[in-house]
Design a protein around this motif. Structure first.
Motif, short mmCIF file in Angstrom:
data_model
loop_
_atom_site.label_atom_id
_atom_site.label_comp_id
_atom_site.label_asym_id
_atom_site.label_seq_id
_atom_site.Cartn_x
_atom_site.Cartn_y
_atom_site.Cartn_z
N GLY A 226 0.83 -1.21 0.00
CA GLY A 226 0.00 0.00 0.00
C GLY A 226 0.87 1.25 0.00
N LYS A 227 1.88 1.26 0.85
CA LYS A 227 2.78 2.44 0.91
C LYS A 227 3.46 2.63 -0.44
CE LYS A 227 4.09 2.34 5.79
NZ LYS A 227 4.13 1.04 6.43
N ALA A 228 3.99 1.54 -0.99
CA ALA A 228 4.69 1.63 -2.27
C ALA A 228 3.75 2.15 -3.35
CB ALA A 228 5.26 0.27 -2.65
N VAL A 246 11.63 0.30 2.92
CA VAL A 246 11.60 -0.87 3.80
C VAL A 246 12.29 -0.53 5.12
CG1 VAL A 246 12.44 -3.25 4.10
CG2 VAL A 246 11.54 -2.51 1.88
N HIS A 247 13.45 0.18 5.04
CA HIS A 247 14.16 0.56 6.26
C HIS A 247 13.35 1.57 7.06
CE1 HIS A 247 17.80 -1.67 5.66
NE2 HIS A 247 17.79 -1.30 4.38
N LEU A 248 12.72 2.49 6.33
CA LEU A 248 11.90 3.51 7.00
C LEU A 248 10.79 2.84 7.78
CD1 LEU A 248 11.56 6.67 7.02
CD2 LEU A 248 9.79 6.32 5.31
N GLU A 249 10.21 1.84 7.17
CA GLU A 249 9.13 1.07 7.81
C GLU A 249 9.61 0.54 9.15
OE1 GLU A 249 6.08 -0.09 6.63
OE2 GLU A 249 5.82 -2.13 7.37
N LEU A 250 10.84 0.03 9.16
CA LEU A 250 11.37 -0.54 10.40
C LEU A 250 11.62 0.55 11.45
CD1 LEU A 250 13.95 -3.05 8.85
CD2 LEU A 250 11.66 -3.56 9.76
N ALA A 272 17.66 7.89 0.07
CA ALA A 272 16.80 8.56 1.07
C ALA A 272 16.42 9.94 0.58
CB ALA A 272 17.52 8.64 2.41
N ARG A 273 17.40 10.65 -0.04
CA ARG A 273 17.10 12.00 -0.56
C ARG A 273 16.06 11.88 -1.69
NH1 ARG A 273 22.45 12.97 0.63
NH2 ARG A 273 23.19 12.31 -1.42
N ALA A 274 16.22 10.88 -2.54
CA ALA A 274 15.27 10.69 -3.65
C ALA A 274 13.87 10.39 -3.11
CB ALA A 274 15.75 9.56 -4.55
#
Ligand code: ATP
Ligand code: MG
Length: 474
Positions: A226-228, A246-250, A272-274
């Motif tokens: 859903g996020k993607a 995926v890392h942000l999710e964690l 991350a900047r992108a």
């Protein structure tokens, strides 16, 4: 729930019938028999009385009508009807069924959600079996045929007679007044039902809340897919950004959406900047949709009010209503193992479950509905989908529906499509639908004992939308 006393088979002979296999009926009737496609009939011979239904009638060369039909059950001397207990016979007297026979037939063996009256023959009350809403239902008819009005009649009955909670995905604000009376009902029973409905909990969530609750969603509670989809990220084509997500999710977990960009900035990688630029460019953080201090729709629904109406009209960004649908359906799917029954009503289902591919978000919502259609039944997630044209809705979803309601539909290709998808409905009954008036519907499938055309009854609660009238000068 209507039940009659002693059924009395009619003695008005309308013609003759025979059945070679105890299932199908061959009919021979004079033109003025008064029978029509869908009529309930009795066939009487020395061995007893059976109840059947006319499926087809056509003029033969001798000026009479020949037709076919099916046997539905046996009528005992004490008036009881045993469905399925039918037998073959050579020749029997055919007659229109007396009203109490039809009432007994359509009264069913369980709780009946009364929707209206028989369209042909005696106008006895007809409804659908509450117990059979544990299947998916497809409700279709052209614009203005009365689908939304009729759905409202059904939902009122569900509220009145069952404890089955429902969520309504409402793209035109048609159900936002489901908790309000539609004037004063014309009958005492209707007025009593209107009083009773005031005791049900109907929660209406709207983008611009006013007197209602706000319709909000938590980004962080969406599934990874859903996020993607909201971020228009493909796991392969955008693999670096996707991986960052995926890392942000964690790290962000269930924190607020406002944490996303600051969190990404601390990571200081190109990906991350992108991703941060993507969030800003899509204007996601400016959407009114995010829950922040409000409760999210999925949290309200988790309390299982009798009805939760999600008003999907009126968001400023066209993706927002898809995110609402995604978040609610994701949450229901994630918690499916709890097996809490829920009727998921989707009006204008072609918006959320179209036959054609669309944006990643549209596809993600559609795929979730396809999944619920295929596997949701055993978890108590039952769909009730309404649309104007079957061809506009994903076929895999319609083919999972066991119950059909068809209102006026003029297009021959749509009727042919329905005949293929719902092979259990006699085609001549489907072909009657171009001649239906507003508020007339053919019901077929497990939720009725036999396919039957009805005239819808009165709405007890107010329909939110409705047609706009042409303003006249005089
Ligand atoms: N059985 C009925 N009795 C009285 N009014 C009705 C009935 N059915 C529909 N109407 C009215 O007719 C108008 C159109 O009906 P409705 O909105 O239910 O159509 P629809 O099939 O849902 O159309 P669309 O596909 O465009 O949404 C509404 O104003 C509704 O209140
Ligand atoms: Mg409608």
């Amino acid at each position: 729930m209507q039940r009659s006393q002693e059924p009395t088979p009619s003695t008005d002979r309308a013609g003759t019938a025979s059945s070679q296999d105890g299932r199908r009926l061959d009919l021979h009737v004079p033109l003025e028999s008064g029978l029509a496609i869908g009529s309930i009939v009795t066939v009487t011979d020395d061995a007893g009385v059976q109840v059947g239904q006319v499926h087809d009638l056509s003029l033969s060369s001798d000026g009479s009508s020949r037709g076919s039909g099916s046997l539905l059950g046996a009528l005992a001397d004490d008036g009881s009807l045993t469905p399925g207990a039918t037998r073959a016979f050579g020749s029997a007297v055919l007659a229109p069924a007396a009203p109490d026979v039809s009432t007994r037939l359509f009264g069913g063996s369980g709780e009946l959600l009364e929707l209206g009256t028989l369209r042909v023959g005696h106008p006895v009350p007809v409804g659908v079996l509450a117990a059979r809403l544990n299947r998916h239902t497809f409700w279709c008819g052209q614009s203005g045929s009365g689908k939304t009005y009729a759905l409202g009649v059904l939902l009122e009955q569900v509220l009145l007679h069952t404890r089955l909670p429902m969520v309504i995905l409402d793209p035109n604000s048609d159900f936002v007044a489901l908790g309000e009376r539609a004037g004063t009902a014309s009958t005492a029973a209707g007025r009593a039902a209107q009083d009773e409905l005031q005791h049900r909990s109907v929660r209406v969530l709207r983008p611009r809340p006013g007197d209602h609750e706000a319709l909000r969603v938590r980004f962080t509670a969406l599934s990874m897919e859903g996020k993607a989809a909201v971020l228009r990220l493909d796991p392969v084509a955008d693999r670096d950004e996707y991986n960052e997500l995926v890392h942000l999710e964690l790290e962000v977990g269930s924190q607020d959406t406002t944490q996303i960009v600051p969190q990404l900035r601390t990571r200081d990688s190109a990906a991350a900047r992108a991703l941060s630029a993507r969030v800003e460019n899509l204007g996601l953080l400016g959407w009114d949709l995010w829950a922040r201090e409000h409760r999210a729709a999925a949290e309200v629904l988790d309390e299982r009010p009798d009805a939760t109406v999600l008003d999907l009209a009126g968001f400023s960004n066209p993706d927002e209503y898809l995110v609402v649908a995604m978040s609610v359906l994701d949450d229901l799917w994630a918690k499916r193992e709890r097996r809490r029954p829920l009727l998921v009503v989707i009006d204008e289902a072609h918006n959320l479950c179209p036959s054609d591919d669309g944006s990643p978000l549209q596809n993600a919502v559609r795929d979730r509905i396809v999944q619920i259609a295929a596997e949701g039944r055993k978890y108590g997630l039952w769909l009730l989908l309404s649309t104007q044209r079957p061809a506009k809705v994903q076929r895999n979803v319609i083919s999972q529906c066991d119950n059909l309601a068809l209102m006026r539909m003029s297009s021959p290709s749509d009727i042919a499509e329905l005949a293929t998808l719902f092979g259990f409905v006699p085609v001549p009954m489907l072909e009657e639908s171009p001649f239906f008036r507003q508020g007339e519907a053919l019901l077929a499938g497990g939720f009725v004992p036999a396919p039957t055309a009805i005239t819808m009854g009165e709405r007890l609660t107010r329909q939110g939308g409705g047609d706009v009238r042409v303003p006249l000068r005089s």
